[in-house]
Design a protein around this motif. Structure first.
Motif, PDB file in Angstrom:
ATOM      1  N   VAL A  30       2.002   5.385  -7.377  1.00  0.00           N
ATOM      2  CA  VAL A  30       0.727   5.590  -8.426  1.00  0.00           C
ATOM      3  C   VAL A  30       0.112   7.022  -8.068  1.00  0.00           C
ATOM      4  N   HIS A  31       0.232   7.420  -6.799  1.00  0.00           N
ATOM      5  CA  HIS A  31      -0.504   8.659  -6.255  1.00  0.00           C
ATOM      6  C   HIS A  31       0.560   9.701  -6.139  1.00  0.00           C
ATOM      7  N   THR A  48      -6.969   2.875  -4.805  1.00  0.00           N
ATOM      8  CA  THR A  48      -6.704   2.921  -6.107  1.00  0.00           C
ATOM      9  C   THR A  48      -7.078   4.144  -6.602  1.00  0.00           C
ATOM     10  N   SER A  76       0.811  -1.133   0.174  1.00  0.00           N
ATOM     11  CA  SER A  76      -0.284  -0.022  -0.093  1.00  0.00           C
ATOM     12  C   SER A  76       0.691   1.290  -0.132  1.00  0.00           C
ATOM     13  N   THR A 102      -0.014  -3.812 -13.106  1.00  0.00           N
ATOM     14  CA  THR A 102       0.025  -2.590 -12.348  1.00  0.00           C
ATOM     15  C   THR A 102      -0.066  -2.787 -11.159  1.00  0.00           C
ATOM     16  N   TYR A 103       0.064  -1.529 -10.232  1.00  0.00           N
ATOM     17  CA  TYR A 103      -0.164  -1.562  -8.730  1.00  0.00           C
ATOM     18  C   TYR A 103      -1.967  -1.640  -8.833  1.00  0.00           C
ATOM     19  N   SER A 104      -2.466  -0.748  -9.596  1.00  0.00           N
ATOM     20  CA  SER A 104      -3.915  -0.372  -9.278  1.00  0.00           C
ATOM     21  C   SER A 104      -4.403  -1.610  -9.640  1.00  0.00           C
ATOM     22  N   LEU A 158       2.172   1.602  -3.400  1.00  0.00           N
ATOM     23  CA  LEU A 158       1.180   2.274  -4.252  1.00  0.00           C
ATOM     24  C   LEU A 158       1.207   3.586  -4.115  1.00  0.00           C
ATOM     25  N   SER A 208      -7.677   7.949  -7.329  1.00  0.00           N
ATOM     26  CA  SER A 208      -6.632   9.276  -6.928  1.00  0.00           C
ATOM     27  C   SER A 208      -7.277  10.294  -6.097  1.00  0.00           C
ATOM     28  N   SER A 238      -9.702  -1.959  -2.595  1.00  0.00           N
ATOM     29  CA  SER A 238     -10.047  -1.428  -4.052  1.00  0.00           C
ATOM     30  C   SER A 238      -9.864  -0.015  -4.023  1.00  0.00           C
TER      31      SER A 238
END
Length: 178
Positions: free
Chosen positions: A32-33, A85, A25, A152-154, A28, A87, A82
């Motif tokens: 990702v964020h 993921t 987490s 991917t991570y998401s 991610l 944004s 979930s």
């Protein structure tokens, strides 16, 4: 002891599906964020503090039963896995709160379930349940790492939340001997 196999299956499913959150987490959040280390630490702290709420949920099991408690908690946990993921800081921090509450409450549910099945040897039931939880987490961490590398991570977080939903079909008898 026929009911014990369902406890162990549920424990393993929870372990596998939650492993992605425990292991990846914070990665991610940064990858990702683009969250800072400080923001991801706040996320982790929120998750920990929220776990206290999950720890006092035992009365809920007595009110709505073991089966419904398990299913609602599993659903909340998979939602938390979930929505991380998305944004949005609101969904990201909500994910931390939901996961903290649901994971700790789920461990309490597994303890109650185990002690109801193994009423003469409750420590054996709890130990075996947590063994399967740990095996699931170990396997799940390895598998989620491979999945992140391949996808991917998401997508991985969404796949693991869907895997966790399989646990909804595990039979849980609320009327086990107390």
């Amino acid at each position: 002891m026929k009911q014990a196999k369902f406890l162990f299956i549920a424990s393993a499913i929870v372990g596998v599906s939650s492993s992605v959150f425990w292991t990846f987490s914070r990665s991610l959040l940064s990858v990702v964020h683009n969250m800072s280390q400080f923001e991801s630490v706040v996320f982790w702290i929120l998750m920990g503090i929220s776990g206290v709420i999950g720890g006092v949920g035992g009365g809920l099991i007595n009110r709505i039963g073991l089966s419904l408690s398990y299913r609602l908690t599993l659903l909340l946990m998979m939602i938390s896995i979930s929505i991380i993921t998305l944004s949005s800081q609101i969904t990201i921090y909500t994910s931390a709160i939901f996961f903290g509450i649901s994971y700790i409450f789920m461990t309490g549910i597994l303890i109650v379930w185990a002690t109801r099945i193994y009423k003469n040897f409750p420590s054996v039931g709890v130990s075996l349940s947590f063994l399967f939880l740990g095996i699931g987490q170990s396997f799940g961490s390895f598998l989620s790492g491979l999945t992140i590398d391949a996808l991917t991570y998401s997508v991985t977080f969404l796949v693991f939340s869907l895997l966790g939903l399989v646990g909804l079909v595990v039979p849980v008898k609320s009327k086990l001997a107390h």
